[in-house]
Design a protein around this motif. Structure first.
Motif, PDB file in Angstrom:
ATOM      1  N   PRO A   1       0.806  -1.231   0.000  1.00 16.22           N
ATOM      2  CA  PRO A   1       0.000   0.000   0.000  1.00 16.22           C
ATOM      3  C   PRO A   1       0.835   1.276   0.000  1.00 16.22           C
ATOM      4  N   ASP A   2       2.104   1.191   0.417  1.00 16.26           N
ATOM      5  CA  ASP A   2       2.956   2.377   0.472  1.00 16.26           C
ATOM      6  C   ASP A   2       3.717   2.616  -0.823  1.00 16.26           C
ATOM      7  N   GLY A   3       3.423   1.830  -1.857  1.00 17.95           N
ATOM      8  CA  GLY A   3       4.059   2.051  -3.139  1.00 17.95           C
ATOM      9  C   GLY A   3       5.134   1.046  -3.461  1.00 17.95           C
ATOM     10  N   GLU A   4       5.833   1.300  -4.568  1.00 17.79           N
ATOM     11  CA  GLU A   4       6.725   0.313  -5.166  1.00 17.79           C
ATOM     12  C   GLU A   4       8.189   0.733  -5.238  1.00 17.79           C
ATOM     13  N   LEU A   5       8.541   1.900  -4.707  1.00 12.85           N
ATOM     14  CA  LEU A   5       9.904   2.413  -4.846  1.00 12.85           C
ATOM     15  C   LEU A   5      10.794   1.867  -3.731  1.00 12.85           C
ATOM     16  N   LEU A   6      11.769   1.047  -4.111  1.00 13.14           N
ATOM     17  CA  LEU A   6      12.698   0.447  -3.161  1.00 13.14           C
ATOM     18  C   LEU A   6      14.135   0.815  -3.521  1.00 13.14           C
ATOM     19  N   ILE A   7      14.968   0.984  -2.492  1.00 12.41           N
ATOM     20  CA  ILE A   7      16.390   1.244  -2.673  1.00 12.41           C
ATOM     21  C   ILE A   7      17.151  -0.020  -2.300  1.00 12.41           C
ATOM     22  N   TYR A   8      17.939  -0.527  -3.244  1.00 12.67           N
ATOM     23  CA  TYR A   8      18.692  -1.766  -3.067  1.00 12.67           C
ATOM     24  C   TYR A   8      20.178  -1.451  -2.964  1.00 12.67           C
TER      25      TYR A   8
ATOM     26  N   PRO B   1      19.118  -5.586   3.188  1.00  9.35           N
ATOM     27  CA  PRO B   1      17.689  -5.550   2.868  1.00  9.35           C
ATOM     28  C   PRO B   1      17.313  -4.230   2.198  1.00  9.35           C
ATOM     29  N   PRO B   2      16.405  -4.264   1.216  1.00  3.91           N
ATOM     30  CA  PRO B   2      16.016  -3.028   0.535  1.00  3.91           C
ATOM     31  C   PRO B   2      15.252  -2.087   1.462  1.00  3.91           C
ATOM     32  N   ARG B   3      15.319  -0.806   1.145  1.00  6.87           N
ATOM     33  CA  ARG B   3      14.629   0.226   1.925  1.00  6.87           C
ATOM     34  C   ARG B   3      13.474   0.780   1.102  1.00  6.87           C
ATOM     35  N   LEU B   4      12.284   0.782   1.673  1.00  2.59           N
ATOM     36  CA  LEU B   4      11.102   1.303   0.987  1.00  2.59           C
ATOM     37  C   LEU B   4      11.009   2.808   1.168  1.00  2.59           C
ATOM     38  N   ILE B   5      10.736   3.521   0.082  1.00  2.00           N
ATOM     39  CA  ILE B   5      10.399   4.943   0.149  1.00  2.00           C
ATOM     40  C   ILE B   5       8.895   5.051  -0.082  1.00  2.00           C
ATOM     41  N   PRO B   6       8.114   5.374   0.944  1.00  5.18           N
ATOM     42  CA  PRO B   6       6.653   5.393   0.791  1.00  5.18           C
ATOM     43  C   PRO B   6       6.191   6.518  -0.140  1.00  5.18           C
ATOM     44  N   VAL B   7       5.468   6.156  -1.172  1.00  7.91           N
ATOM     45  CA  VAL B   7       4.856   7.134  -2.085  1.00  7.91           C
ATOM     46  C   VAL B   7       3.464   6.600  -2.407  1.00  7.91           C
ATOM     47  N   ARG B   8       2.526   6.784  -1.505  1.00  5.00           N
ATOM     48  CA  ARG B   8       1.170   6.249  -1.687  1.00  5.00           C
ATOM     49  C   ARG B   8       0.419   6.948  -2.812  1.00  5.00           C
ATOM     50  N   LYS B   9       0.728   8.216  -3.027  1.00  6.46           N
ATOM     51  CA  LYS B   9      -0.072   9.029  -3.942  1.00  6.46           C
ATOM     52  C   LYS B   9       0.160   8.678  -5.395  1.00  6.46           C
ATOM     53  N   HIS B  10       1.327   8.120  -5.730  1.00  7.02           N
ATOM     54  CA  HIS B  10       1.692   7.920  -7.130  1.00  7.02           C
ATOM     55  C   HIS B  10       2.001   6.456  -7.426  1.00  7.02           C
ATOM     56  N   LEU B  11       1.793   6.100  -8.690  1.00  7.32           N
ATOM     57  CA  LEU B  11       2.105   4.764  -9.198  1.00  7.32           C
ATOM     58  C   LEU B  11       3.166   4.923 -10.276  1.00  7.32           C
TER      59      LEU B  11
ATOM     60  N   VAL C   1      -0.620  12.386 -16.863  1.00  4.72           N
ATOM     61  CA  VAL C   1       0.532  11.565 -16.494  1.00  4.72           C
ATOM     62  C   VAL C   1       1.591  12.509 -15.917  1.00  4.72           C
ATOM     63  N   PRO C   2       1.596  12.715 -14.598  1.00  8.04           N
ATOM     64  CA  PRO C   2       2.561  13.638 -14.007  1.00  8.04           C
ATOM     65  C   PRO C   2       3.972  13.056 -13.965  1.00  8.04           C
ATOM     66  N   ILE C   3       4.952  13.950 -13.908  1.00  2.00           N
ATOM     67  CA  ILE C   3       6.346  13.578 -13.710  1.00  2.00           C
ATOM     68  C   ILE C   3       6.748  14.032 -12.311  1.00  2.00           C
ATOM     69  N   VAL C   4       7.305  13.104 -11.543  1.00  2.00           N
ATOM     70  CA  VAL C   4       7.559  13.332 -10.123  1.00  2.00           C
ATOM     71  C   VAL C   4       9.047  13.133  -9.824  1.00  2.00           C
ATOM     72  N   ILE C   5       9.599  14.007  -8.996  1.00  2.00           N
ATOM     73  CA  ILE C   5      10.978  13.873  -8.525  1.00  2.00           C
ATOM     74  C   ILE C   5      10.949  13.492  -7.052  1.00  2.00           C
ATOM     75  N   VAL C   6      11.789  12.510  -6.689  1.00  2.00           N
ATOM     76  CA  VAL C   6      11.862  12.020  -5.312  1.00  2.00           C
ATOM     77  C   VAL C   6      13.291  12.190  -4.802  1.00  2.00           C
ATOM     78  N   ASP C   7      13.431  12.708  -3.578  1.00  2.00           N
ATOM     79  CA  ASP C   7      14.714  12.729  -2.886  1.00  2.00           C
ATOM     80  C   ASP C   7      14.836  11.408  -2.133  1.00  2.00           C
ATOM     81  N   VAL C   8      15.760  10.542  -2.534  1.00  2.00           N
ATOM     82  CA  VAL C   8      15.824   9.206  -1.940  1.00  2.00           C
ATOM     83  C   VAL C   8      16.423   9.230  -0.540  1.00  2.00           C
ATOM     84  N   GLU C   9      17.019  10.341  -0.133  1.00  2.00           N
ATOM     85  CA  GLU C   9      17.542  10.439   1.231  1.00  2.00           C
ATOM     86  C   GLU C   9      16.458  10.846   2.217  1.00  2.00           C
ATOM     87  N   THR C  10      15.636  11.819   1.849  1.00  2.00           N
ATOM     88  CA  THR C  10      14.594  12.298   2.767  1.00  2.00           C
ATOM     89  C   THR C  10      13.254  11.603   2.537  1.00  2.00           C
TER      90      THR C  10
END
Length: 231
Positions: free
Chosen positions: A113-120, A126-136, A163-172
């Protein structure tokens, strides 16, 4: 790393080929041909490793696996699984990957439910999830520094809405919409998919769009202070 559309009964075969743009030579890195889609991306700084993406079938689903190999494509070890698209995160030794979602409903899976973006990490942590519920998210690419990723978002529907374009800061973990609607129909060919990526100077995001039915390449300027607002 893009996976293109394929059918389970396809007779196509794929090999990974390295091309040297300086001396115009090329070399086959994987042989014999494989039936699953195949892709490779060299380490963006050293070029001493290659991230190889493979796909295979589990029942009626095509599953993506990422391997980390040497520059000749040898001694590959698995670093992520069930990702449909992934990328190096600059020179950090990490990867950003997008795991599977409900493609029929264009929604997160109930178990994600928190989205699909993982940092490996290449060290097997173990991978770290970055929660992005609003976007797919669908495609993903990294800034040269490895701090930011850019994706297009499909939750409005493939050809049915913005179809929006989104930028994510993977640290914050903070994210923000850069383009409200890329105006891309997301047809079957890759040219009609947004495929956003940063320019090397982090001043623009380049992407595909076909608002009038003809595919063109667009540049969206990243405003001053935009990236800093995600820190």
């Amino acid at each position: 790393t893009p996976f293109t559309v394929n059918t389970q009964t396809s007779s196509e075969g794929y090999r990974l080929v390295r091309i040297d743009l300086r001396d115009k030579t090329w070399k086959v890195l994987t042989d014999p041909p494989e039936t699953g889609r195949l892709g490779g991306v060299y380490h963006p700084v050293t070029g001493l490793q290659i991230q190889i993406s493979k796909s295979f079938w589990e029942g009626n689903k095509r599953i993506g696996v990422g391997l980390l190999a040497d520059a000749e494509g040898r001694n590959g070890k698995e670093v992520f699984r069930r990702c449909h698209h992934a990328c190096w995160l600059g020179n950090t030794g990490k990867f950003a990957g997008l795991i599977e979602f409900d493609f029929d409903k264009l929604a997160h899976l109930p178990e994600n439910p928190d989205g699909e973006l993982l940092i490996y990490s290449s060290d097997g942590a173990p991978p770290r999830l970055i929660p992005v519920r609003k976007h797919l998210f669908y495609h993903i690419s990294s800034s040269p520094c490895g701090r930011y990723v850019v994706c297009e978002s499909l939750e409005s529907g493939l050809a049915l809405g913005p179809v929006p374009i989104v930028i994510v800061d993977v640290e914050t973990g903070k994210y923000r919409v850069l383009v409200g609607d890329a105006k891309c129909s997301h047809g079957g060919d890759a040219g009609r998919q947004v495929n956003p990526y940063f320019t090397a100077d982090l001043r623009h995001v380049i992407y595909n769009g076909d608002p009038d039915g003809v595919v063109n390449v667009f540049a969206a300027e990243i405003p001053t202070g935009f990236l800093e607002s995600l820190r």
